[in-house]
Each structure stands twice: as structure tokens, then as C-alpha cells.
Design a protein around this motif. Structure first.
Motif, mmCIF file in Angstrom:
data_model
loop_
_atom_site.group_PDB
_atom_site.id
_atom_site.type_symbol
_atom_site.label_atom_id
_atom_site.label_comp_id
_atom_site.label_asym_id
_atom_site.label_seq_id
_atom_site.Cartn_x
_atom_site.Cartn_y
_atom_site.Cartn_z
ATOM 1 N N LEU A 109 -3.099 -24.693 19.726
ATOM 2 C CA LEU A 109 -4.206 -25.076 20.389
ATOM 3 C C LEU A 109 -3.698 -25.838 21.874
ATOM 4 O O LEU A 109 -2.667 -26.349 22.008
ATOM 5 C CB LEU A 109 -4.885 -26.503 19.549
ATOM 6 C CG LEU A 109 -5.357 -26.047 18.325
ATOM 7 C CD1 LEU A 109 -5.649 -27.239 17.477
ATOM 8 C CD2 LEU A 109 -6.762 -25.154 18.526
ATOM 9 N N GLY A 110 -4.704 -25.580 22.749
ATOM 10 C CA GLY A 110 -4.252 -26.163 24.141
ATOM 11 C C GLY A 110 -4.048 -27.650 24.410
ATOM 12 O O GLY A 110 -4.672 -28.286 23.315
ATOM 13 N N GLU A 111 -3.461 -28.002 25.420
ATOM 14 C CA GLU A 111 -3.103 -29.666 25.372
ATOM 15 C C GLU A 111 -4.629 -30.298 25.779
ATOM 16 O O GLU A 111 -4.611 -31.304 25.142
ATOM 17 C CB GLU A 111 -2.458 -29.703 26.865
ATOM 18 C CG GLU A 111 -1.096 -29.171 26.688
ATOM 19 C CD GLU A 111 -0.274 -29.984 25.899
ATOM 20 O OE1 GLU A 111 -0.435 -31.351 25.974
ATOM 21 O OE2 GLU A 111 0.714 -29.601 24.996
ATOM 22 N N ARG A 119 -8.839 -30.860 18.899
ATOM 23 C CA ARG A 119 -8.283 -30.332 17.476
ATOM 24 C C ARG A 119 -6.839 -30.798 17.338
ATOM 25 O O ARG A 119 -6.193 -30.837 16.353
ATOM 26 C CB ARG A 119 -8.801 -28.956 17.158
ATOM 27 C CG ARG A 119 -10.263 -28.836 17.238
ATOM 28 C CD ARG A 119 -10.750 -27.762 16.819
ATOM 29 N NE ARG A 119 -10.059 -26.658 17.816
ATOM 30 C CZ ARG A 119 -10.450 -25.505 18.054
ATOM 31 N NH1 ARG A 119 -10.979 -24.696 17.003
ATOM 32 N NH2 ARG A 119 -10.308 -24.810 19.173
ATOM 33 N N ARG A 120 -6.362 -30.706 18.522
ATOM 34 C CA ARG A 120 -4.791 -30.878 18.484
ATOM 35 C C ARG A 120 -4.254 -32.347 17.918
ATOM 36 O O ARG A 120 -3.319 -32.262 17.060
ATOM 37 C CB ARG A 120 -4.307 -30.722 20.042
ATOM 38 C CG ARG A 120 -2.987 -30.024 20.021
ATOM 39 C CD ARG A 120 -2.609 -30.187 21.646
ATOM 40 N NE ARG A 120 -1.097 -30.358 21.921
ATOM 41 C CZ ARG A 120 -0.375 -29.460 22.035
ATOM 42 N NH1 ARG A 120 -0.978 -28.338 21.513
ATOM 43 N NH2 ARG A 120 0.762 -29.757 21.860
ATOM 44 N N THR A 121 -5.208 -33.235 18.109
ATOM 45 C CA THR A 121 -4.933 -34.591 17.365
ATOM 46 C C THR A 121 -5.873 -35.131 16.390
ATOM 47 O O THR A 121 -5.834 -35.998 15.904
ATOM 48 C CB THR A 121 -5.110 -35.543 18.650
ATOM 49 O OG1 THR A 121 -6.529 -35.774 19.200
ATOM 50 C CG2 THR A 121 -4.054 -35.552 19.776
ATOM 51 N N ASN A 122 -6.519 -33.694 16.009
ATOM 52 C CA ASN A 122 -7.454 -34.162 14.874
ATOM 53 C C ASN A 122 -6.682 -34.211 13.461
ATOM 54 O O ASN A 122 -5.851 -33.596 13.017
ATOM 55 C CB ASN A 122 -8.415 -32.798 14.753
ATOM 56 C CG ASN A 122 -9.462 -33.201 13.790
ATOM 57 O OD1 ASN A 122 -9.206 -33.441 12.402
ATOM 58 N ND2 ASN A 122 -10.868 -33.178 14.369
#
Length: 131
Positions: A20-22, A26-29
Motif C-alpha cells: 500500500l502507498g504512503e 488502509r496502511r494504518t487501518n
């Protein structure tokens, strides 16, 4: 109306959280991270296994399961899976025709109780609350 019926791409079988991109939220989901992410990956794996057995895509299986809830709940069910691709739209619509046999439903029905992690990270929850 089911919200995010494909789990933000998670149930499509194509999402790799490590790619996942920065700026992808969803990266912090919480559902994709740590122990919750590992536990939820088992759910996605079950969906992939059912899809393989039925000759369908994981997304079609996930959507077909949602449609199957109409009978159980006694209400009409409509989904709006997000897509930018006409091909994906056609695949998603084909889920209406997918035969949901007893074996598939027995594998899928308990999965919703196994989801781990909050829907949003606290900062994103605050943004949603503000509208």
C-alpha cells in the motif's frame, strides 16, 4: 445496504497490505495491521478457497455471501462495491448468478464473527465523525 462489501479490497484476494502507498489510508487501518491483519488474512484465505472450489473470484464469493443474507434477514440486500473498471463491474454483477451451495455458506457464515480490528484508526474515525 452493506458498507464496503469487499472489505476495502481485502476480500478480493488481490490486496497485499505491504504494497500500500504512503497515502493509502488502509496502511494504518487496524484490520490490516499486526495480529488483526494476520487473523483477518485467514478469513481472506477461506474466501479464496471457496472461490477456487466454485470457479469464481473471491470478490464474487464475498458479494454472493452478502446477497445470501437477504433470505436470512428477510430484507432486500443491495451492495455497491466500488470499482473504476468496467471489467470488475461485470465480474461483480456476475456474483448475482453464483450458486451458493451449503458447503460454501457453511465455510463463509462464521467468518463475519472472526473479523479482528477496528473499522478505522482513531484519527480516521474522528474525520468520519466530522463529516
Amino acid at each position: 445496504m452493506p458498507y464496503s462489501p469487499l472489505g476495502r479490497g481485502f476480500l478480493t484476494g488481490a490486496l497485499d497490505p505491504s504494497t500500500l502507498g504512503e497515502k493509502d489510508f488502509r496502511r494504518t487501518n487496524p484490520r490490516f495491521a499486526g495480529e488483526a491483519g494476520e487473523a483477518n488474512e485467514k478469513i481472506a484465505q477461506t474466501v479464496r478457497e471457496v472461490a477456487d472450489r466454485l470457479g469464481a473470484t473471491p470478490a464474487q464469493v464475498a458479494l454472493a455471501w452478502v446477497y445470501a443474507q437477504a433470505e436470512r434477514l428477510g430484507v432486500a440486500v443491495a451492495t455497491i462495491p466500488g470499482t473504476r473498471s468496467p471489467a470488475r463491474l461485470e465480474q461483480n454483477a456476475a456474483a448475482l448468478e453464483l450458486t451458493r451451495d451449503a458447503e460454501a455458506l457453511a465455510a463463509l457464515d462464521p467468518l463475519s464473527d472472526q473479523v479482528r480490528g477496528e473499522r478505522y484508526a482513531p484519527a480516521h474515525t474522528a474525520e468520519v465523525a466530522q463529516g
